[in-house]
Write a protein that holds these residues in place. Structure first.
Motif, PDB file in Angstrom:
ATOM      1  N   GLU A 448       0.831  -1.207   0.000  1.00  0.00           N
ATOM      2  CA  GLU A 448       0.000   0.000   0.000  1.00  0.00           C
ATOM      3  C   GLU A 448       0.865   1.256   0.000  1.00  0.00           C
ATOM      4  O   GLU A 448       0.563   2.230  -0.687  1.00  0.00           O
ATOM      5  N   TYR A 449       1.961   1.226   0.779  1.00  0.00           N
ATOM      6  CA  TYR A 449       2.849   2.394   0.843  1.00  0.00           C
ATOM      7  C   TYR A 449       3.415   2.711  -0.543  1.00  0.00           C
ATOM      8  O   TYR A 449       3.382   3.863  -0.997  1.00  0.00           O
ATOM      9  N   PHE A 450       3.959   1.706  -1.235  1.00  0.00           N
ATOM     10  CA  PHE A 450       4.582   1.957  -2.541  1.00  0.00           C
ATOM     11  C   PHE A 450       3.549   2.446  -3.560  1.00  0.00           C
ATOM     12  O   PHE A 450       3.853   3.299  -4.395  1.00  0.00           O
ATOM     13  N   ARG A 451       2.334   1.944  -3.464  1.00  0.00           N
ATOM     14  CA  ARG A 451       1.307   2.383  -4.420  1.00  0.00           C
ATOM     15  C   ARG A 451       0.858   3.809  -4.139  1.00  0.00           C
ATOM     16  O   ARG A 451       0.451   4.524  -5.055  1.00  0.00           O
ATOM     17  N   LYS A 452       0.901   4.220  -2.885  1.00  0.00           N
ATOM     18  CA  LYS A 452       0.575   5.610  -2.565  1.00  0.00           C
ATOM     19  C   LYS A 452       1.737   6.533  -2.890  1.00  0.00           C
ATOM     20  O   LYS A 452       1.544   7.665  -3.322  1.00  0.00           O
ATOM     21  N   ARG A 453       2.938   6.047  -2.665  1.00  0.00           N
ATOM     22  CA  ARG A 453       4.138   6.890  -2.810  1.00  0.00           C
ATOM     23  C   ARG A 453       4.501   7.120  -4.282  1.00  0.00           C
ATOM     24  O   ARG A 453       5.016   8.166  -4.655  1.00  0.00           O
ATOM     25  N   ILE A 454       4.206   6.111  -5.138  1.00  0.00           N
ATOM     26  CA  ILE A 454       4.611   6.180  -6.545  1.00  0.00           C
ATOM     27  C   ILE A 454       3.355   6.303  -7.409  1.00  0.00           C
ATOM     28  O   ILE A 454       2.540   5.365  -7.472  1.00  0.00           O
ATOM     29  N   PRO A 455       3.163   7.432  -8.093  1.00  0.00           N
ATOM     30  CA  PRO A 455       1.936   7.657  -8.874  1.00  0.00           C
ATOM     31  C   PRO A 455       1.718   6.633  -9.989  1.00  0.00           C
ATOM     32  O   PRO A 455       0.597   6.220 -10.235  1.00  0.00           O
ATOM     33  N   ASP A 456       2.810   6.239 -10.678  1.00  0.00           N
ATOM     34  CA  ASP A 456       2.710   5.273 -11.760  1.00  0.00           C
ATOM     35  C   ASP A 456       2.500   3.877 -11.160  1.00  0.00           C
ATOM     36  O   ASP A 456       3.438   3.259 -10.634  1.00  0.00           O
ATOM     37  N   GLN A 457       1.262   3.356 -11.221  1.00  0.00           N
ATOM     38  CA  GLN A 457       0.947   2.101 -10.563  1.00  0.00           C
ATOM     39  C   GLN A 457       1.665   0.909 -11.194  1.00  0.00           C
ATOM     40  O   GLN A 457       1.994  -0.059 -10.508  1.00  0.00           O
ATOM     41  N   SER A 458       1.930   0.984 -12.488  1.00  0.00           N
ATOM     42  CA  SER A 458       2.675  -0.083 -13.137  1.00  0.00           C
ATOM     43  C   SER A 458       4.099  -0.135 -12.585  1.00  0.00           C
ATOM     44  O   SER A 458       4.639  -1.213 -12.298  1.00  0.00           O
TER      45      SER A 458
END
Length: 968
Positions: A448-458
């Motif tokens: 969850e942290y990485f998906r919130k922190r990095i806008p590009d979900q891929s």
């Protein structure tokens, strides 16, 4: 006055009183004291003169509208002892529409009278009618709120200000001031005083909330001044916080604690959200006053505090709290020995509420948050400090804090303290109502942290996949700061197609992060053309990290920097150099406080300092290297020796450390010797030269150490060291054995046994269930795999040829903090009385949470049962199922066990084939029927009870105290 001038001025309007008794909103309506409210239905005499009352004029407010009592049933005590019965503002009748404002309905039905019907006049009339409606609606709403205040105890919080309504604050305050003015003119002094007091408190609270919102709404990940801030609400990921047990000291290195926690499954521990930190948990009998939250560095304690404060300031949580005062120990350190009253101390840090008397806090709900106990340099002498219970008494900050925490000073205040585990012992256990622990991110929260922190979900998913491929990196991602470091590095590297190698080791990740921040510094300070400046700065920071690591400090001040040759005037350069590595913060009186972004980065720079100095000169000067690590002069061991000798001495130093305080330093030191990391140093303009050293000697030395008797924690760290050296041979051997089914106890070397433990602990499959039967059925195998049993929820050890030799190790599993073992099956092993007595030492531990214990056919007798009963008496609440079938315990032991039932939580008791006879039946049935207990299943099959016993037990089921659902 002409009609046109009235419209032009836009502040006065002439209205003639209407036949139905409606009134002009700009002309105060006066009711004579003898006049009835029914005057609204009578015709009034028109005003002989046009009245123009300015909105700025005091005449528009004085005298106030007088309301007569319409309902004779209203209680007279609403208005005091005055002869004329005026309606109290407190009454629901006076506040609930339309009774107070029934005149407004007729007003709204009538158009505003203008003598001309020009379009402009018509438009103005419509605007004034809408304005009239809005004003009356607004006043009604605010008066209802004021009524709720006057009808309530002021210690109850009022409704919070909805987000986005700040623009109306001035108008709302004006409504309160108008009400105060009217109450004063009505001579309602008690209501006036009550509303005035509320208004003052409300004003101070709003100022404090506004200030705390500004301080807390942004988060600087790893940096206090530089960089672009992020809104906390956008990137915040809920942390895993649990009820943390006794708060006892854990002196293990924090990364070791993180790794140990990561192996353990999430059990039935109570999870707590940061906003519920003071919420009473099930089973707790009294409210919480003092909460101690522990957690390793960078795990998210301060961010949790920040989220708690922000949600309170924005009106989203804990609105029953009137005031929240977050304080940092690092700032309290700066006050020194100067004496303060508690009020003066609060006003020093929160100037927004200067003028508010702290004596009022006794009546309100106040929270003091003391963040970072581990950074405290005050004595905090709870025993020797004088008692202080007077908030007006000036004493040292140390005395203030100890008395506030103990409850001598302002006992109504709630206290929240955060600390790293090693410092929690500074607070006496009797002063703490609850201990919680921040565990950082669990596996779903990492993603969850990485998906919130990095806008590009891929890209975020790509990074998550890469992190999972390296167990050492994935474990470290329990720490939010390490997630941020990884995101910073990998987001850039995956976006650069020219980069072929993505870091997989801990050392590579930190080295890339250092390079990334250094390149940022070069862009920012383009005038720094001398490449040696970068190298020298890094060495200076490394020396600071090295010395402070030896002293055990993570917070340093200007004098600490000066000791390492760092000019404090260039502090901004250093914080710019490593931007988010080395933080420069400002405390009280603008005195600067310094720290590295995380303890692990301090250890990395300390290892880098040693490594670079080694290659700079073969004989380091005493100023640089003759600095002992605690009692060992590490520098002398390094002088006039090869790089292998340097690594060897570092390995020995780490193994000699009881708590693992040099484990991570060792990993970094070994990783920095790899050629890939040497290549990366060219980006730092650091020339370290080429060495003929091969890591083979170091790898062999570590494998030899793994062949000795080491604790599981030491062995695990050595395997992480092999990973840093890019050697995975031992692990691959064990994986091959496991996959082929050729695992043989006789063939495995000690090093391979250690590798087996490492593979099992770091497996992605998890270890909720450990079945010894899949390996080797022996005491020796259990003892070697004991670390694995320690982290599983269910241990199946039945029919494994175990003896009393295994029981002390199993007892240590039950005593571990936290103990996650919930089911232990030892059936069909020859443990005997002596073995079970050893096991009972673990059952007595307050950390033991075992729910199911199976000891069928284990050779137990009377003495075993005596030990079991004693253990269950001391720790009665957790064990739900006990199976003692096929053990010759006899009548007496059976009566002990049944007599224990009303005082423990046992729900299932199996005593099949236990040598119980009919002589015990009368006692057993009497004990089970005399007091209620939780027992639901009782197995007495295959005992010589005969018909008498069966009849007694049949009657037992009809007893109202009996909850048994299954009887055999």
């Amino acid at each position: 006055m002409s009609e046109s001038s009235e419209i032009k001025d836009n502040v006065t309007t002439s209205h003639e009183d209407k036949a139905d008794g409606s009134f002009s909103p700009t002309e105060p309506h006066m009711f004579k004291e003898s006049e009835s409210v029914e005057v609204h239905q009578q015709k009034r005499v028109a005003s002989p003169v046009l009245s123009c009352v300015s909105m700025k004029s005091g005449a528009s407010m004085d005298p106030p509208i007088k309301f007569q009592q319409e309902d004779p049933s209203l209680p007279a005590d609403w208005i005091g002892s005055t002869a004329n019965t005026r309606v109290s503002v407190q009454s629901n009748w006076s506040m609930d529409p339309p009774t107070n404002f029934h005149m407004a309905d007729s007003v709204l039905e009538q158009p505003v009278e203008l003598h001309t019907q020009s379009p402009r006049k018509t438009q103005m009339a419509a605007i004034l009618r809408q304005l009239q409606r809005n004003v009356i609606t607004f006043v009604k709403k605010e008066l209802r709120k004021i009524n709720s205040v006057l009808d309530s105890d002021l210690t109850e919080c009022t409704e919070s200000q909805p987000e986005g309504e700040e623009d109306g604050l001035e108008a709302k305050e004006a409504a309160v001031k108008i009400t105060l003015h009217i109450l004063k003119s009505m001579k309602e002094q008690s209501l006036f005083d009550k509303l005035l007091k509320f208004h003052q408190i409300d004003a101070y609270q709003k100022k404090l909330k506004s200030s705390l919102k500004n301080r807390s709404q942004c988060v600087f990940e790893g940096i206090a001044k530089q960089g672009n801030p992020s809104l906390l609400k956008k990137i915040y990921t809920e942390l895993y916080i649990t009820e943390g047990g006794s708060g006892e000291v854990n002196n293990e290195h924090e990364v070791r604690q993180i790794e140990t926690t990561s192996w353990k499954p999430e059990t039935q521990e109570t999870q707590i959200k940061c906003n519920d930190i003071f919420k009473v948990l099930p089973g707790q009998n009294k409210p919480l006053r003092t909460v101690l939250t522990k957690g390793v560095a960078g795990i998210g304690k301060t961010v949790s505090v920040q989220k708690f404060v922000l949600d309170w300031a924005e009106g989203k949580a804990n609105q029953d709290v009137h005031f929240v005062f977050p304080l940092l120990f690092r700032e309290l350190n700066l006050i020194g020995k100067e004496e303060y009253t508690l009020e003066k101390l609060v006003h020093l840090f929160f100037r927004e509420i200067e003028g508010f008397k702290l004596s009022n806090f006794e009546k309100y709900k106040v929270i003091f948050i003391f963040d970072g106990l581990d950074e405290c340099r005050l004595p905090l002498d709870f025993r020797a400090n004088v008692r202080c219970s007077d908030i007006t008494e000036a004493v040292s900050v140390d005395v203030l804090l100890t008395n506030l925490i103990k409850g001598n000073l302002l006992p109504s205040a709630l206290i929240w303290i955060t600390s790293r585990p090693a410092a929690t012992s500074q607070i006496p256990p009797e002063c703490v109502d609850q201990v919680t622990e921040v565990r950082g991110f669990n596996d779903p929260q990492k993603a969850e942290y990485f998906r919130k922190r990095i806008p590009d979900q891929s890209l975020a998913n790509q990074i998550i996949t890469h992190i999972k491929s390296s167990r050492s990196l994935y474990i470290m991602c329990h720490i939010p700061v390490f997630c941020w470091i990884s995101a910073t590095v990998l987001e850039k590297m995956f976006g650069d197609k020219e980069i072929s190698h993505i870091p997989k080791s801990l050392t590579e990740m930190y080295t890339h992060f250092l390079i990334f921040q250094t390149l940022q510094m070069k862009d920012k300070y383009r005038d720094l053309s001398d490449p040696h400046l970068t190298r020298d700065n890094i060495l200076s920071l490394g020396k600071l990290a090295f010395q402070q690591l030896r002293k055990g400090f993570v917070i340093f001040y200007e004098e600490d920097l000066a000791e390492c040759g760092i000019d404090v005037k260039d502090a901004s350069l250093y914080s710019g150099l490593c931007t988010q590595i080395f933080r420069e913060e400002f405390g009280l009186y603008q005195r600067k406080v310094y720290c590295f972004v995380h303890l692990s980065f301090q250890e990395y720079l300390a290892a880098l300092f040693v490594h670079l100095q080694w290659f700079t000169t073969q004989k380091p000067s005493s100023d640089e290297f003759n600095i002992p690590f605690q009692d060992t002069d590490f520098g002398k061991l390094c002088m006039d020796s090869s790089l292998f000798d340097l690594h060897k001495s570092a390995v020995n130093q780490a193994l000699e450390s009881r708590n693992g305080h040099f484990d991570l330093f060792l990993r970094f030191l070994l990783g920095l010797s790899q050629e890939r990391n040497e290549t990366l140093f060219r980006h730092l303009s650091v020339q370290i030269g080429h060495t003929e050293h091969s890591s083979e000697d170091t790898v062999k030395y570590i494998k030899d150490k793994l062949g000795t008797s080491l604790s599981s924690e030491r062995s695990i760290n050595l395997f992480h060291c092999l990973n840093e050296l890019n050697d995975h041979s031992l692990v691959k051997e064990i994986q091959t054995f496991l996959h082929s089914g050729r695992l043989s106890m006789e063939v495995l070397s000690n090093a391979q046994w250690s590798a087996l433990v490492f593979v099992l602990l770091t497996s992605d499959e998890g270890l909720e269930i450990f079945d010894l039967r899949k390996f080797f059925k022996s005491d020796d195998c259990l003892l070697k795999l004991h670390p694995v049993v320690k982290v599983c929820q269910t241990a199946i050890l039945s029919s494994c040829k175990l003896t009393k030799k295994s029981c002390p190790a199993l007892a240590s599993v039950l005593e571990s903090n936290p103990s996650v073992l919930r089911e232990l099956d030892l059936s069909f092993n020859d443990l005997e009385d002596r073995g079970v007595k050893s096991l009972c030492s673990g059952l007595r531990s307050p950390h033991c949470k075992l729910e199911t214990l199976k000891l069928e056919f284990c050779g137990l007798r009377r003495d075993s049962c005596s030990a079991l009963v004693a253990a269950l008496k001391s720790n009665p609440s957790h064990l739900k199922e006990l199976d003692l079938s096929c053990n010759n315990i006899g009548n007496e032991a059976a009566t002990w066990l049944v007599g224990l039932l009303p005082d423990c939580g046992l729900e299932t008791l199996r005593l099949s084939s236990c040598g119980i006879t009919k002589e015990a039946c009368a006692f057993l049935t009497s004990a089970l029927s005399s007091k209620p207990c939780q027992l639901k299943k009782l197995d007495l099959s295959d005992n010589k009870l005969w018909d008498l016993g069966v009849g007694l037990f049949s009657g037992l089921l009809a007893n109202p105290n009996c909850n048994i659902e299954e009887l055999r």
